[in-house]
Design a protein around this motif. Structure first.
Motif, PDB file in Angstrom:
ATOM      1  N   VAL A 229       0.848  -1.188   0.000  1.00 57.20           N
ATOM      2  CA  VAL A 229       0.000   0.000   0.000  1.00 57.20           C
ATOM      3  C   VAL A 229       0.889   1.246   0.000  1.00 57.20           C
ATOM      4  CG1 VAL A 229      -1.745   1.320   1.251  1.00 57.20           C
ATOM      5  CG2 VAL A 229      -1.850  -1.177   1.230  1.00 57.20           C
ATOM      6  N   PRO A 230       0.764   2.129  -0.981  1.00 62.69           N
ATOM      7  CA  PRO A 230       1.580   3.352  -1.011  1.00 62.69           C
ATOM      8  C   PRO A 230       1.365   4.172   0.259  1.00 62.69           C
ATOM      9  CG  PRO A 230       0.441   3.043  -3.096  1.00 62.69           C
ATOM     10  CD  PRO A 230      -0.138   2.040  -2.148  1.00 62.69           C
ATOM     11  N   PRO A 231       2.415   4.714   0.848  1.00 65.07           N
ATOM     12  CA  PRO A 231       2.283   5.486   2.098  1.00 65.07           C
ATOM     13  C   PRO A 231       1.256   6.607   2.027  1.00 65.07           C
ATOM     14  CG  PRO A 231       4.595   5.073   1.605  1.00 65.07           C
ATOM     15  CD  PRO A 231       3.820   4.613   0.402  1.00 65.07           C
ATOM     16  N   HIS A 232       1.159   7.273   0.850  1.00 63.29           N
ATOM     17  CA  HIS A 232       0.234   8.409   0.766  1.00 63.29           C
ATOM     18  C   HIS A 232      -1.230   7.973   0.718  1.00 63.29           C
ATOM     19  CE1 HIS A 232       1.209   7.226  -3.381  1.00 63.29           C
ATOM     20  NE2 HIS A 232       0.009   7.679  -3.729  1.00 63.29           N
ATOM     21  N   TRP A 233      -1.496   6.662   0.527  1.00 54.52           N
ATOM     22  CA  TRP A 233      -2.869   6.153   0.548  1.00 54.52           C
ATOM     23  C   TRP A 233      -3.146   5.336   1.806  1.00 54.52           C
ATOM     24  CZ3 TRP A 233      -6.393   8.306  -2.114  1.00 54.52           C
ATOM     25  CH2 TRP A 233      -6.142   8.800  -3.395  1.00 54.52           C
ATOM     26  N   GLY A 234      -2.173   5.249   2.706  1.00 55.13           N
ATOM     27  CA  GLY A 234      -2.342   4.399   3.885  1.00 55.13           C
ATOM     28  C   GLY A 234      -3.563   4.737   4.711  1.00 55.13           C
ATOM     29  N   THR A 235      -3.763   6.031   5.006  1.00 56.93           N
ATOM     30  CA  THR A 235      -4.896   6.445   5.838  1.00 56.93           C
ATOM     31  C   THR A 235      -6.226   6.166   5.147  1.00 56.93           C
ATOM     32  OG1 THR A 235      -3.550   8.195   6.838  1.00 56.93           O
ATOM     33  CG2 THR A 235      -5.939   8.383   7.071  1.00 56.93           C
ATOM     34  N   VAL A 236      -6.278   6.430   3.837  1.00 56.77           N
ATOM     35  CA  VAL A 236      -7.525   6.216   3.093  1.00 56.77           C
ATOM     36  C   VAL A 236      -7.874   4.734   3.047  1.00 56.77           C
ATOM     37  CG1 VAL A 236      -8.648   6.465   0.844  1.00 56.77           C
ATOM     38  CG2 VAL A 236      -7.150   8.272   1.695  1.00 56.77           C
ATOM     39  N   VAL A 237      -6.872   3.888   2.763  1.00 54.67           N
ATOM     40  CA  VAL A 237      -7.111   2.446   2.703  1.00 54.67           C
ATOM     41  C   VAL A 237      -7.503   1.918   4.084  1.00 54.67           C
ATOM     42  CG1 VAL A 237      -6.054   0.201   2.260  1.00 54.67           C
ATOM     43  CG2 VAL A 237      -5.577   2.119   0.733  1.00 54.67           C
ATOM     44  N   ALA A 238      -6.868   2.451   5.132  1.00 55.19           N
ATOM     45  CA  ALA A 238      -7.203   2.025   6.494  1.00 55.19           C
ATOM     46  C   ALA A 238      -8.656   2.349   6.815  1.00 55.19           C
ATOM     47  CB  ALA A 238      -6.270   2.696   7.500  1.00 55.19           C
ATOM     48  N   ARG A 239      -9.115   3.526   6.385  1.00 55.83           N
ATOM     49  CA  ARG A 239     -10.508   3.905   6.645  1.00 55.83           C
ATOM     50  C   ARG A 239     -11.466   2.994   5.885  1.00 55.83           C
ATOM     51  NH1 ARG A 239     -13.290   7.949   8.802  1.00 55.83           N
ATOM     52  NH2 ARG A 239     -15.366   8.391   7.978  1.00 55.83           N
ATOM     53  N   CYS A 240     -11.109   2.686   4.635  1.00 59.96           N
ATOM     54  CA  CYS A 240     -11.945   1.770   3.850  1.00 59.96           C
ATOM     55  C   CYS A 240     -12.013   0.401   4.525  1.00 59.96           C
ATOM     56  CB  CYS A 240     -11.393   1.628   2.437  1.00 59.96           C
ATOM     57  SG  CYS A 240     -11.610   3.086   1.395  1.00 59.96           S
ATOM     58  N   ALA A 241     -10.856  -0.063   5.027  1.00 59.31           N
ATOM     59  CA  ALA A 241     -10.809  -1.367   5.691  1.00 59.31           C
ATOM     60  C   ALA A 241     -11.702  -1.375   6.929  1.00 59.31           C
ATOM     61  CB  ALA A 241      -9.372  -1.714   6.064  1.00 59.31           C
ATOM     62  N   ARG A 242     -11.655  -0.291   7.711  1.00 61.99           N
ATOM     63  CA  ARG A 242     -12.502  -0.213   8.909  1.00 61.99           C
ATOM     64  C   ARG A 242     -13.979  -0.165   8.525  1.00 61.99           C
ATOM     65  NH1 ARG A 242      -8.279   3.286  10.895  1.00 61.99           N
ATOM     66  NH2 ARG A 242      -7.151   2.236  12.566  1.00 61.99           N
ATOM     67  N   ASP A 243     -14.299   0.583   7.470  1.00 59.42           N
ATOM     68  CA  ASP A 243     -15.697   0.641   7.020  1.00 59.42           C
ATOM     69  C   ASP A 243     -16.187  -0.746   6.619  1.00 59.42           C
ATOM     70  OD1 ASP A 243     -15.787   3.332   7.460  1.00 59.42           O
ATOM     71  OD2 ASP A 243     -15.460   3.907   5.375  1.00 59.42           O
ATOM     72  N   HIS A 244     -15.344  -1.490   5.876  1.00 57.29           N
ATOM     73  CA  HIS A 244     -15.726  -2.838   5.452  1.00 57.29           C
ATOM     74  C   HIS A 244     -15.850  -3.774   6.652  1.00 57.29           C
ATOM     75  CE1 HIS A 244     -13.928  -1.954   1.212  1.00 57.29           C
ATOM     76  NE2 HIS A 244     -15.126  -1.425   1.385  1.00 57.29           N
ATOM     77  N   ALA A 245     -14.963  -3.582   7.646  1.00 55.43           N
ATOM     78  CA  ALA A 245     -15.036  -4.413   8.850  1.00 55.43           C
ATOM     79  C   ALA A 245     -16.355  -4.179   9.582  1.00 55.43           C
ATOM     80  CB  ALA A 245     -13.849  -4.112   9.773  1.00 55.43           C
TER      81      ALA A 245
END
Length: 265
Positions: A229-245
């Protein structure tokens, strides 16, 4: 008549010579408008930086001290733990109750609720998370934590030791849990599900099997994806992961509730 979100769209409309534009009017205080602006800017294509989101959280904590950590976190796109830490730094946190994301008022100290939930789970293990949560007045996620603690032979009430772990210790614990998620038992269950014609031969069943298979990769593959995961997208991907969880958790709660209703019927 201040624009909270959509300044660029408004500018484009003016450049094009348009005299009207569709809007959604909000009647509220300046602090409410700030929350809406933060929520909008957290979710669009150019989200706020982590520092900006933390500053926004501090301001919202000041204007909405009655909001729970999770509610502030949901508005600002940071974790509830980070909000709690920011609240402690401001010297706040003595409130007896706070308003959650669902609008319900819950006590900050959930010890009594956890104790009652533990008793209810022991006496009625077939109840769903939401059923227990509704009866004792705590969130389904807290009930999930209580159930997990009971299954591991732990006290339903945290003793605070987990909050005292250092950041490296928390990271090591997360890495251990991350790898431990993979297991032969889960793969065996998945193979049994794939063999069931009720799932394998129906469109919705095949969709479910594909979704479950997608999440059944081993720990090493998860680590490889994480590092990719590119560092500049880490926060966005983390939020998506939490939403999916959260979606999966709600899905699990409804399945458990339906199973309980069918058994009762």
């Amino acid at each position: 008549m201040r624009v909270i979100d959509g300044l660029h769209r408004l500018k484009v409309a003016r450049v094009r010579g348009e005299t009207t534009i569709s809007v959604r009017l909000i009647d509220g205080t300046e602090s409410d408008a700030f929350v809406l602006a933060v929520e909008a800017n957290v979710r669009h294509g150019l989200p706020l930086s982590l520092a900006d989101r933390k500053r926004a959280a501090v301001r919202i904590i000041g204007t909405h001290p009655q909001w729970s950590d999770r509610r502030v976190a949901s508005a600002t796109g940071i974790s509830a733990g980070t909000v709690a830490d920011l609240r402690r730094r401001r010297g706040q946190g003595g409130d007896e109750a706070r308003i959650g994301r669902d609008g319900r008022i819950r006590p900050v100290d959930s010890s009594e609720g956890r104790r009652l939930a533990a008793e209810l789970i022991r006496s009625h293990p077939d109840l769903s998370l939401r059923q227990v949560a509704k009866q004792v007045g705590i969130s389904p996620e807290t009930v999930r934590d209580v159930r997990g603690r009971l299954e591991h032979g732990e006290s339903p009430i945290p003793d605070g030791s987990r909050r005292l772990r250092t950041k490296p210790e928390l990271l090591r614990r997360a890495e251990q849990d991350f790898g431990h998620v993979d297991g032969r038992d889960r793969q065996a269950v998945l193979e049994r599900l794939k063999a069931d014609p009720a799932l394998r031969l129906t469109e919705t069943g095949r969709i479910l099997l594909r979704m479950l298979s997608l999440h059944s990769i081993d720990g090493q593959e998860w680590e490889r994806i994480l590092r990719g995961v590119p560092p500049h997208w880490g926060t966005v991907v983390a939020r998506c992961a939490r939403d999916h969880a959260q979606i999966w958790a709600a899905f699990a709660d409804r399945l458990e509730g339906r199973a309980t209703d069918l058994a009762a019927g």
